[in-house]
Design a protein around this motif. Sequence first.
Motif, PDB file in Angstrom:
ATOM      1  N   LEU A  81       3.612   5.497  -5.876  1.00 24.58           N
ATOM      2  CA  LEU A  81       3.333   5.563  -7.306  1.00 24.58           C
ATOM      3  C   LEU A  81       2.423   6.748  -7.615  1.00 24.58           C
ATOM      4  O   LEU A  81       2.681   7.525  -8.532  1.00 24.58           O
ATOM      5  N   PHE A  82       1.380   6.900  -6.830  1.00 20.81           N
ATOM      6  CA  PHE A  82       0.447   7.995  -7.089  1.00 20.81           C
ATOM      7  C   PHE A  82       1.064   9.365  -6.801  1.00 20.81           C
ATOM      8  O   PHE A  82       0.680  10.358  -7.412  1.00 20.81           O
ATOM      9  N   LYS A  83       2.053   9.416  -5.927  1.00 22.98           N
ATOM     10  CA  LYS A  83       2.765  10.682  -5.701  1.00 22.98           C
ATOM     11  C   LYS A  83       3.476  11.137  -6.971  1.00 22.98           C
ATOM     12  O   LYS A  83       3.569  12.336  -7.239  1.00 22.98           O
ATOM     13  N   VAL A  84       3.984  10.185  -7.746  1.00 20.95           N
ATOM     14  CA  VAL A  84       4.654  10.526  -9.004  1.00 20.95           C
ATOM     15  C   VAL A  84       3.669  11.232  -9.937  1.00 20.95           C
ATOM     16  O   VAL A  84       4.031  12.155 -10.659  1.00 20.95           O
ATOM     17  N   PHE A  85       2.417  10.819  -9.909  1.00 21.17           N
ATOM     18  CA  PHE A  85       1.384  11.440 -10.735  1.00 21.17           C
ATOM     19  C   PHE A  85       0.974  12.817 -10.204  1.00 21.17           C
ATOM     20  O   PHE A  85       0.250  13.535 -10.866  1.00 21.17           O
ATOM     21  N   GLY A  86       1.440  13.181  -9.016  1.00 19.45           N
ATOM     22  CA  GLY A  86       1.045  14.432  -8.378  1.00 19.45           C
ATOM     23  C   GLY A  86       1.760  15.663  -8.900  1.00 19.45           C
ATOM     24  O   GLY A  86       1.472  16.769  -8.459  1.00 19.45           O
ATOM     25  N   ASP A  87       2.668  15.506  -9.843  1.00 17.40           N
ATOM     26  CA  ASP A  87       3.413  16.639 -10.381  1.00 17.40           C
ATOM     27  C   ASP A  87       2.894  16.947 -11.792  1.00 17.40           C
ATOM     28  O   ASP A  87       2.883  16.059 -12.657  1.00 17.40           O
ATOM     29  N   LEU A 143       0.828  -1.206   0.000  1.00 14.96           N
ATOM     30  CA  LEU A 143       0.000   0.000   0.000  1.00 14.96           C
ATOM     31  C   LEU A 143       0.867   1.263   0.000  1.00 14.96           C
ATOM     32  O   LEU A 143       0.523   2.255  -0.654  1.00 14.96           O
ATOM     33  N   CYS A 144       1.994   1.235   0.697  1.00 16.42           N
ATOM     34  CA  CYS A 144       2.940   2.364   0.672  1.00 16.42           C
ATOM     35  C   CYS A 144       3.519   2.537  -0.728  1.00 16.42           C
ATOM     36  O   CYS A 144       3.655   3.667  -1.210  1.00 16.42           O
ATOM     37  N   ASP A 145       3.858   1.416  -1.374  1.00 17.56           N
ATOM     38  CA  ASP A 145       4.368   1.480  -2.748  1.00 17.56           C
ATOM     39  C   ASP A 145       3.322   2.080  -3.688  1.00 17.56           C
ATOM     40  O   ASP A 145       3.652   2.877  -4.569  1.00 17.56           O
ATOM     41  N   LEU A 146       2.065   1.715  -3.494  1.00 19.70           N
ATOM     42  CA  LEU A 146       0.988   2.271  -4.307  1.00 19.70           C
ATOM     43  C   LEU A 146       0.857   3.771  -4.066  1.00 19.70           C
ATOM     44  O   LEU A 146       0.709   4.555  -5.006  1.00 19.70           O
TER      45      LEU A 146
END
Length: 110
Positions: free
Chosen positions: A27-33, A21-24
């Motif tokens: 991953l979504f943090k990368v999409f946050g930019d 879940l932390c890895d997921l």
Amino acid sequence: MHNHEEAVKRVKADIPDDELLCDLGDLFKVFGDSTRIKILYLLFEEELCVCAIADLLNMTQSAVSHQLKTLKDAKLVANRREGKTIYYSLADDHVKTIIGMGFEHITEND
């Protein structure tokens, strides 16, 4: 009184490990930019080299390369070399689906 024991039991059995879940979340943090999203969207359309991405986004090649490294580390972008030029593309169909579904979600009528 509401009994939720069975629902809790079913959900608890299917919850992934905290590490996954932390890895997921990462991953979504990368999409946050927004810059990375723009790059992913360009690559959704076509395989491109750094200089083309930089030109399209009106950015330096260095800044684009920095973002591409982050995307590559997250396994969202792949690359191939042709002579001295490196071309970037989305890593796989999963990434294409994420971008496509996200775009569809934000543009659908309420």
